[in-house]
Design an enzyme around this catalytic site. Structure first.
Site, PDB file in Angstrom:
ATOM      1  N   SER A 100       0.829  -1.203   0.000  1.00  0.00           N
ATOM      2  CA  SER A 100       0.000   0.000   0.000  1.00  0.00           C
ATOM      3  C   SER A 100       0.859   1.246   0.000  1.00  0.00           C
ATOM      4  O   SER A 100       2.058   1.202   0.262  1.00  0.00           O
ATOM      5  CB  SER A 100      -0.942   0.001   1.208  1.00  0.00           C
ATOM      6  N   LYS A 101       0.199   2.343  -0.258  1.00  0.00           N
ATOM      7  CA  LYS A 101       0.835   3.665  -0.326  1.00  0.00           C
ATOM      8  C   LYS A 101       1.513   4.021   0.980  1.00  0.00           C
ATOM      9  O   LYS A 101       2.441   4.831   0.988  1.00  0.00           O
ATOM     10  CB  LYS A 101      -0.257   4.705  -0.596  1.00  0.00           C
TER      11      LYS A 101
END
Ligand code: GLU
Length: 486
Positions: A252-253
């Site tokens: 994920s970011k």
């Protein structure tokens, strides 16, 4: 033997994710390797999550990576249009066909009613399955419901038998009949769901291998049933392993860039990124780690994709990029640099290749192009755009009763009179000056560096002053001395 046709079918809900890029890369490589075709289709039936600029971004990012399609959006082909939003009539006709043959039926529950049913099932410890009514609603019933303002969807009537997916990577995966339910194929707004549009298009576009992320594996039973209902032949399926972060969580970011475009803007070379992506879930038979796209095509074999989760090792990617930058010839380095500069807001002027080559030559050991800007960007920014790093000022200028400042004062006239403003000549001058004053080179170069860039990090002092130019060098020394006096 049938020629292979693969596809990449992204939903434009955001920028191209590295996971999507890997899917596109594997599909493209298979088609290339086996002399087949690769198509790009945009699955934009989810109007709520649609982002128009994402379509353009996907095209741009794939092209940057060197992945080109034989048919699809932008270039067309025999099976277009390649945007699902332009194919609604085709889906409506297919939905009607299933309704007419009793393989699908109308349903009118509101989301709230479905929610209540779901909660009831959960409170009984069961998972919710939509109950097909004994008497299926007619078209007239659907019309009446619509007039009453109810939302009318179309559900597929599952035939009620186990479905086995023969997956090239995950082998046989069986979904028992009691885990299937009558899923929606047409939404209340008349648009098809992902399942319906995806299956119809894969068939009409002649796709022979459906290769996509593992997150779609649990949906595939629906696609197999729809295909049977339409009497379509089965394609081959290959689901690619999930990509996790180094802690084993979904990538994920939260822990860094996950979009192709972010890596481009961060100063990565596309060949380093694709090489890294190719190794997410796959290793060549000879265990080699570095290869070009053409070599990847020759080496790739879907049989060697493994089913265990892949790990997105950012350090490894950075090491790859460092190696690729070190190995790039001058021409490649320059083209990549210009691309980096063009997609970033930064101070280095882009119009002179000679200057850019000079900047690159002055910055060795790059990990990404961002390192060039970190090191040399300040030379091209406005003279008052940088702050003086307090630690550097203390250590290089203030220490020993301001010895560093004294050097600067002493050098002002000499630099103003220096005629040959080239790196070599400036370097030689600083060396001589240091020797005459019995000062090491650093005792002269570092004050100049801090004065002209604000910190102790910059290219070699000769290069730094040459790129800055004489007038700016003198102006910056003045500013630094004024800073002392302030
Ligand atoms: N449109 C799907 C997505 O969200 C891909 C579906 C598929 O590859 O079958 O990426």
């Amino acid at each position: 033997m049938e020629t292979i046709k693969t596809r990449f079918a992204p939903s434009p809900t955001g920028s191209l994710h590295v996971g999507g890029a890997r899917t596109a890369l594997f599909n493209w490589a298979l088609a290339r390797k086996l002399g087949g075709q690769f198509l790009l289709r945009i699955e934009d039936t989810d109007q709520a999550r649609h982002q128009e600029q994402a379509v353009e971004a996907i095209v741009r990012d794939l092209e940057w990576l060197g992945i080109h399609w034989d048919e699809g959006i932008d270039i067309g082909g025999d099976h277009g249009p390649y945007r699902q939003s332009q194919r609604l009539a085709i889906y409506q006709q297919h939905i009607q066909q299933l309704l007419d043959t009793g393989k699908a039926y109308y349903a009118f529950e509101t989301p709230e009613e479905l929610d209540t049913l779901r909660k009831d099932a959960e409170s009984r410890g069961e998972s919710f399955h939509y109950q097909r009514p004994a008497d299926l609603p007619t078209a007239a019933d659907a019309e009446k419901a619509r007039i009453e303002g109810r939302s009318v969807v179309v559900r597929f009537a599952v035939p009620g038998h186990d479905v086995t997916i023969h997956d090239e990577i995950f082998s046989d995966v069986t979904v028992p009949a009691d885990q299937q339910d009558d899923f929606i194929i047409a939404k209340a707004d008349g648009w098809p769901t992902y399942h319906l549009a995806n299956v119809v298009d894969d068939h009409l576009m002649g796709v022979t291998l459906v290769c996509r992320g593992q997150e779609f594996l649990h949906q595939t039973w629906r696609h197999i049933l729809l295909r049977k209902a339409f009497e379509y032949p089965e394609p081959a399926y290959a689901h690619l392993p999930l990509i996790m972060d180094m802690q084993g969580r979904k990538l994920s970011k939260r822990d860094g860039d996950v979009e192709v475009d972010s890596f481009r803007r961060a100063g990565y070379l596309p060949e380093a990124l694709v090489n890294f992506l190719a190794l997410l879930g796959w290793t060549p038979a000879d265990g080699r780690e570095k290869f070009t796209l053409a070599e990847f095509v020759a080496l790739f074999d879907i049989g060697r994709v493994n089913k265990s989760n892949a790990r997105f090792d950012r350090d490894k990617l950075l090491a790859f990029n460092t190696d690729y930058l070190a190995a790039a010839d001058d021409g490649r380095l320059l083209v990549g640099f210009k691309d980096y500069l063009a997609c970033n807001d930064q101070p280095i002027p882009v119009d002179s290749d000679t200057l850019l080559r000079k900047v690159l030559a002055a910055c060795s050991g790059l990990r990404t192009y961002a390192d060039v800007v970190a090191k040399a960007g300040v030379l091209f920014a406005a003279d008052d755009s940088y702050d003086f790093d307090a630690k550097a000022v203390q250590k290089v200028l203030e220490k020993n009763d301001g010895a560093g400042y004294d050097v600067l004062v002493d050098l002002q006239d000499k630099l103003a009179a220096h005629e040959d403003w080239t790196a070599e000549s400036l370097e030689a001058f600083i060396k001589d000056y240091g020797e005459t004053r019995e000062l090491g080179m650093g005792k002269v170069a570092q004050p100049l560096r801090v004065a002209t860039t604000g910190s102790t990090i910059s290219p070699g002092i000769g290069d730094t002053l040459e790129m800055l130019g004489q007038a700016k060098t003198l102006a910056r020394i003045d500013r630094c001395l004024a800073h002392r006096d302030a």
